[in-house]
Design an enzyme around this catalytic site. Sequence first.
Site, PDB file in Angstrom:
ATOM      1  N   CYS A 113       0.807  -1.222   0.000  1.00 15.90           N
ATOM      2  CA  CYS A 113       0.000   0.000   0.000  1.00 15.90           C
ATOM      3  C   CYS A 113       0.842   1.275   0.000  1.00 15.90           C
ATOM      4  O   CYS A 113       0.368   2.331  -0.414  1.00 15.90           O
ATOM      5  CB  CYS A 113      -0.956   0.001   1.194  1.00 15.90           C
ATOM      6  SG  CYS A 113      -2.063  -1.417   1.228  1.00 15.90           S
ATOM      7  N   HIS A 249      -3.717   7.129   2.188  1.00 16.30           N
ATOM      8  CA  HIS A 249      -4.056   5.783   1.734  1.00 16.30           C
ATOM      9  C   HIS A 249      -5.463   5.465   2.216  1.00 16.30           C
ATOM     10  O   HIS A 249      -5.785   5.637   3.394  1.00 16.30           O
ATOM     11  CB  HIS A 249      -3.053   4.786   2.298  1.00 16.30           C
ATOM     12  CG  HIS A 249      -3.441   3.357   2.110  1.00 16.30           C
ATOM     13  ND1 HIS A 249      -3.886   2.869   0.902  1.00 16.30           N
ATOM     14  CD2 HIS A 249      -3.460   2.307   2.983  1.00 16.30           C
ATOM     15  CE1 HIS A 249      -4.160   1.580   1.032  1.00 16.30           C
ATOM     16  NE2 HIS A 249      -3.920   1.221   2.282  1.00 16.30           N
ATOM     17  N   ASN A 279     -10.183  -0.227  -0.376  1.00 19.55           N
ATOM     18  CA  ASN A 279      -8.725  -0.144  -0.302  1.00 19.55           C
ATOM     19  C   ASN A 279      -8.137  -0.707  -1.592  1.00 19.55           C
ATOM     20  O   ASN A 279      -8.207  -1.908  -1.838  1.00 19.55           O
ATOM     21  CB  ASN A 279      -8.238  -0.936   0.915  1.00 19.55           C
ATOM     22  CG  ASN A 279      -6.735  -0.886   1.107  1.00 19.55           C
ATOM     23  OD1 ASN A 279      -5.997  -0.454   0.229  1.00 19.55           O
ATOM     24  ND2 ASN A 279      -6.276  -1.351   2.254  1.00 19.55           N
TER      25      ASN A 279
END
Length: 322
Positions: A113, A249, A279
């Site tokens: 990520c 994020h 996500n």
Amino acid sequence: MIRSVITGTGSALPIRRVSNAELAQEVDTSDEWIVERTGIRFRHIAGPNETTATLATDAAKAALAAAGVLAQDIDLIVLATATPDQTFPATATKVQAMLGINDCVAFDVAAVCSGFLYAVQVADAMLRSGVQRRALVIGAETFSRILDWEDRTTCVLFGDGAGAIVLEAQESADDDGRGILATKLHADGRHNELLYVDGGPSTTGTVGKLRMKGREVFRHAVTNLAAVMAESLVIAGLEPGDVDWVVPHQANARILDATSRKLGLPADKVIVTVDQHANTSAASVPLALDVAIRDGRIKAGQIVVLEAMGGGFTWGAAVVRM
């Protein structure tokens, strides 16, 4: 001085958009359960003809159009992904070919990520060195391909997508010029078992599935993200009050809220797309950045902080004057 300036952004999402209600028909979950714990309402899932490379290429084309440059003007492609099309070659080289670029530096970065932040720092260093002049920095993922769809604690959290920026080396006469002002990256491999994929070419010979201990990840994320944002602002010589926008994020709405409170930033300065995209790992920061630029929230001259944390753990932040 030479600075790396963001001259264009782009994003791409798979055609299929899946609501919580639709997901609840296949998984033991509910819209209420997902929204309460994560803030997620929708995610996009890649179809058979959609891959990390195709999504990355579409996002790159949009960024090139926004920057007003041709694909042939690019001499560096850095692609952040944890879900490459193949073990090798790098997915970046597939994007290069799809864009019709005959020759440029092209490689992948794997930091899950945080991958886009890692890719930004790598590209920034290469541009400021004078070796390359214009780069495509991309975050692209098809996380749906590594999810365990029988594990409701993880499969509801992720989606597929891509985001891209065009970075160009430009001379800046003063400290108030546009460009990347500071970056800060970290990694701590001791936490592998908290967020990982249980497969790989040299271990199981399989792709594997994502595994996560959510509570522990949440605790580390809030602490690490607030700290790295503060560090990056110190490097840039700025205070939290100087920040116009944070593009985080998009992991979990509760993490976004807790991180902004810990740093003393108002919630209305945080760009949130997790409700629409879930996500998307390395794609989430550039995807959210593109959304906020195209809807007019982020404007030229504003101070923007990008931040992310991912498996490993890896985490990082970048301060940019748009």
